[in-house]
Design a protein around this motif. Sequence first.
Motif, PDB file in Angstrom:
ATOM      1  N   GLU A  24      -0.759   3.741  -8.246  1.00 39.76           N
ATOM      2  CA  GLU A  24      -0.437   3.746  -6.764  1.00 39.76           C
ATOM      3  C   GLU A  24      -1.273   2.703  -6.195  1.00 39.76           C
ATOM      4  OE1 GLU A  24      -0.815   6.853  -3.102  1.00 39.76           O
ATOM      5  OE2 GLU A  24      -1.388   7.636  -5.097  1.00 39.76           O
ATOM      6  N   ILE A  25      -0.911   2.021  -5.128  1.00 32.54           N
ATOM      7  CA  ILE A  25      -1.350   0.758  -4.793  1.00 32.54           C
ATOM      8  C   ILE A  25      -2.056   1.279  -3.485  1.00 32.54           C
ATOM      9  CG2 ILE A  25      -1.310  -1.605  -3.722  1.00 32.54           C
ATOM     10  CD1 ILE A  25      -0.753  -1.194  -6.916  1.00 32.54           C
ATOM     11  N   THR A  26      -3.478   1.069  -3.450  1.00 33.88           N
ATOM     12  CA  THR A  26      -4.054   1.245  -2.111  1.00 33.88           C
ATOM     13  C   THR A  26      -4.984   0.107  -1.694  1.00 33.88           C
ATOM     14  OG1 THR A  26      -6.223   1.882  -3.292  1.00 33.88           O
ATOM     15  CG2 THR A  26      -4.538   3.595  -2.784  1.00 33.88           C
ATOM     16  N   GLU A  27      -5.309  -0.034  -0.752  1.00 34.73           N
ATOM     17  CA  GLU A  27      -6.034  -1.216  -0.106  1.00 34.73           C
ATOM     18  C   GLU A  27      -7.488  -1.373  -0.878  1.00 34.73           C
ATOM     19  OE1 GLU A  27      -7.110  -2.250   4.364  1.00 34.73           O
ATOM     20  OE2 GLU A  27      -8.809  -0.881   3.707  1.00 34.73           O
ATOM     21  N   ARG A  68      -5.296  -4.681 -13.510  1.00 31.36           N
ATOM     22  CA  ARG A  68      -4.564  -3.162 -13.477  1.00 31.36           C
ATOM     23  C   ARG A  68      -5.664  -2.120 -13.479  1.00 31.36           C
ATOM     24  NH1 ARG A  68      -1.871  -1.021 -16.885  1.00 31.36           N
ATOM     25  NH2 ARG A  68      -0.336  -0.134 -15.743  1.00 31.36           N
ATOM     26  N   SER A  69      -6.687  -2.088 -14.203  1.00 26.10           N
ATOM     27  CA  SER A  69      -7.588  -1.269 -14.484  1.00 26.10           C
ATOM     28  C   SER A  69      -8.588  -1.134 -13.284  1.00 26.10           C
ATOM     29  CB  SER A  69      -8.588  -1.424 -15.418  1.00 26.10           C
ATOM     30  OG  SER A  69      -9.521  -2.522 -15.467  1.00 26.10           O
ATOM     31  N   TYR A  70      -8.710  -2.134 -12.408  1.00 24.91           N
ATOM     32  CA  TYR A  70      -9.548  -2.187 -11.351  1.00 24.91           C
ATOM     33  C   TYR A  70      -8.539  -1.573 -10.113  1.00 24.91           C
ATOM     34  CZ  TYR A  70     -13.985  -4.183 -12.152  1.00 24.91           C
ATOM     35  OH  TYR A  70     -15.150  -4.511 -12.693  1.00 24.91           O
ATOM     36  N   LEU A  71      -7.281  -1.949 -10.064  1.00 22.77           N
ATOM     37  CA  LEU A  71      -6.221  -1.356  -9.061  1.00 22.77           C
ATOM     38  C   LEU A  71      -6.289   0.206  -9.089  1.00 22.77           C
ATOM     39  CD1 LEU A  71      -3.151  -3.972  -9.420  1.00 22.77           C
ATOM     40  CD2 LEU A  71      -4.679  -3.569  -7.145  1.00 22.77           C
ATOM     41  N   LYS A  72      -6.405   0.536 -10.411  1.00 22.45           N
ATOM     42  CA  LYS A  72      -6.377   2.207 -10.550  1.00 22.45           C
ATOM     43  C   LYS A  72      -7.527   2.745 -10.269  1.00 22.45           C
ATOM     44  CE  LYS A  72      -4.981   5.494 -14.065  1.00 22.45           C
ATOM     45  NZ  LYS A  72      -4.616   5.777 -15.339  1.00 22.45           N
ATOM     46  N   ALA A  73      -8.689   2.244 -11.017  1.00 25.82           N
ATOM     47  CA  ALA A  73     -10.150   3.049 -10.998  1.00 25.82           C
ATOM     48  C   ALA A  73     -10.621   2.919  -9.427  1.00 25.82           C
ATOM     49  CB  ALA A  73     -10.947   2.233 -11.915  1.00 25.82           C
ATOM     50  N   PHE A  74     -10.577   1.834  -8.733  1.00 24.54           N
ATOM     51  CA  PHE A  74     -10.971   1.950  -7.531  1.00 24.54           C
ATOM     52  C   PHE A  74     -10.155   1.995  -6.393  1.00 24.54           C
ATOM     53  CE2 PHE A  74     -13.471  -0.613 -10.140  1.00 24.54           C
ATOM     54  CZ  PHE A  74     -14.732  -0.162 -10.361  1.00 24.54           C
ATOM     55  N   GLY A  75      -8.857   2.891  -6.733  1.00 24.80           N
ATOM     56  CA  GLY A  75      -7.934   3.057  -5.552  1.00 24.80           C
ATOM     57  C   GLY A  75      -8.512   4.332  -4.733  1.00 24.80           C
ATOM     58  N   GLY A  76      -8.082   4.566  -3.441  1.00 24.52           N
ATOM     59  CA  GLY A  76      -8.197   5.770  -2.738  1.00 24.52           C
ATOM     60  C   GLY A  76      -9.445   5.700  -1.797  1.00 24.52           C
ATOM     61  N   TYR A  77     -10.328   4.616  -1.861  1.00 25.84           N
ATOM     62  CA  TYR A  77     -11.377   4.683  -0.907  1.00 25.84           C
ATOM     63  C   TYR A  77     -11.078   4.265   0.483  1.00 25.84           C
ATOM     64  CZ  TYR A  77     -14.429   5.238  -5.089  1.00 25.84           C
ATOM     65  OH  TYR A  77     -15.126   5.471  -6.218  1.00 25.84           O
ATOM     66  N   ASP A  78     -11.612   4.781   1.460  1.00 21.34           N
ATOM     67  CA  ASP A  78     -11.482   4.210   2.705  1.00 21.34           C
ATOM     68  C   ASP A  78     -12.274   3.013   3.206  1.00 21.34           C
ATOM     69  OD1 ASP A  78     -10.885   4.083   5.445  1.00 21.34           O
ATOM     70  OD2 ASP A  78     -12.070   6.228   6.102  1.00 21.34           O
ATOM     71  N   GLU A 121       0.864  -1.139   0.008  1.00 27.63           N
ATOM     72  CA  GLU A 121       0.099   0.198   0.130  1.00 27.63           C
ATOM     73  C   GLU A 121       0.977   1.302  -0.190  1.00 27.63           C
ATOM     74  OE1 GLU A 121      -4.117   1.493   2.004  1.00 27.63           O
ATOM     75  OE2 GLU A 121      -2.672   0.379   3.342  1.00 27.63           O
ATOM     76  N   GLY A 122       0.389   2.245  -0.929  1.00 30.15           N
ATOM     77  CA  GLY A 122       1.435   3.480  -1.158  1.00 30.15           C
ATOM     78  C   GLY A 122       2.435   3.492  -1.974  1.00 30.15           C
ATOM     79  N   GLN A 123       2.823   2.060  -2.384  1.00 28.71           N
ATOM     80  CA  GLN A 123       3.773   1.948  -3.562  1.00 28.71           C
ATOM     81  C   GLN A 123       3.310   2.274  -5.072  1.00 28.71           C
ATOM     82  OE1 GLN A 123       6.347  -1.238  -3.288  1.00 28.71           O
ATOM     83  NE2 GLN A 123       6.340  -1.457  -1.152  1.00 28.71           N
ATOM     84  N   ILE A 124       4.400   2.553  -5.718  1.00 28.17           N
ATOM     85  CA  ILE A 124       3.929   2.634  -7.165  1.00 28.17           C
ATOM     86  C   ILE A 124       4.561   1.342  -8.218  1.00 28.17           C
ATOM     87  CG2 ILE A 124       3.943   4.269  -9.461  1.00 28.17           C
ATOM     88  CD1 ILE A 124       2.549   5.533  -7.235  1.00 28.17           C
ATOM     89  N   ALA A 152     -10.774  -4.304  -4.858  1.00 24.84           N
ATOM     90  CA  ALA A 152     -11.526  -4.336  -6.071  1.00 24.84           C
ATOM     91  C   ALA A 152     -10.901  -5.301  -7.131  1.00 24.84           C
ATOM     92  CB  ALA A 152     -11.529  -2.870  -6.598  1.00 24.84           C
ATOM     93  N   ALA A 153      -9.535  -5.489  -7.268  1.00 27.93           N
ATOM     94  CA  ALA A 153      -9.000  -6.258  -7.872  1.00 27.93           C
ATOM     95  C   ALA A 153      -9.589  -7.840  -7.702  1.00 27.93           C
ATOM     96  CB  ALA A 153      -7.500  -6.066  -8.310  1.00 27.93           C
TER      97      ALA A 153
END
Length: 212
Positions: free
Chosen positions: A149-152, A188-198, A141-144, A157-158
């Motif tokens: 950018e990887i988020t929980e 990859r599209s799910y990792l990106k599109a659904f990133g940043g939610y709490d 989490e937090g890495q590129i 979602a992925a």
Amino acid sequence: MIKKWYFYASLIVIITFLSLGFKPFNLETKPWFLTEKTDGTEYMFPSQEKDDYPNLNFPYTGNHLIGFKEAVAFKESQGKYRLVNSLGYMGKYQFGAEALRAIGIKNNKNFLKDPALQEKAFIALLSKNKWILRNEIQKYEGQIISGIEITESGILAAAHLGGAGSVKNFFKNKGNRHFRDAYGTSLRSYLKAFGGYDLSYIEADSNATVND
């Protein structure tokens, strides 16, 4: 003459009364947005800021759990509880039979007819995947990785798209293994599109199940 005076005076009184009768006593207006409190956190939607609506394939409903749920649902089925696609994936969140069995749901017909059960199933699967992928969430989490950018929330979602095993393989291969589902949608599209939610509200639970 007196009768005319009474007539006009009465007419004025009636008109004045009617005009006052149509004026609202309470001029206070309610805001155009809705607030909802479901898990201890308040959500406000839709946003009144234009910048909160980039060119996405799903509507923005906040960056908490409710926003994540509705974004995934819109992408999967446009929010249709009774949708079954050509591969047999079912409901608002497009569950496969194997995923349903993993969280204890055995009756597909009941699942398809029960919106409340579908919502519970989505939460249960998130909890199970969060436990399975707890190490990946903590480590990455937090890495590129692969330009993302990887988020929980992106990880979960992925996992909903391709399963937790596909997400583990993605990180094991440092993003060089490009998983796609039968319709060509990439991990990859799910990792990106659904990133940043709490999604801190979701508890990791290896035994998360739903009784149907």
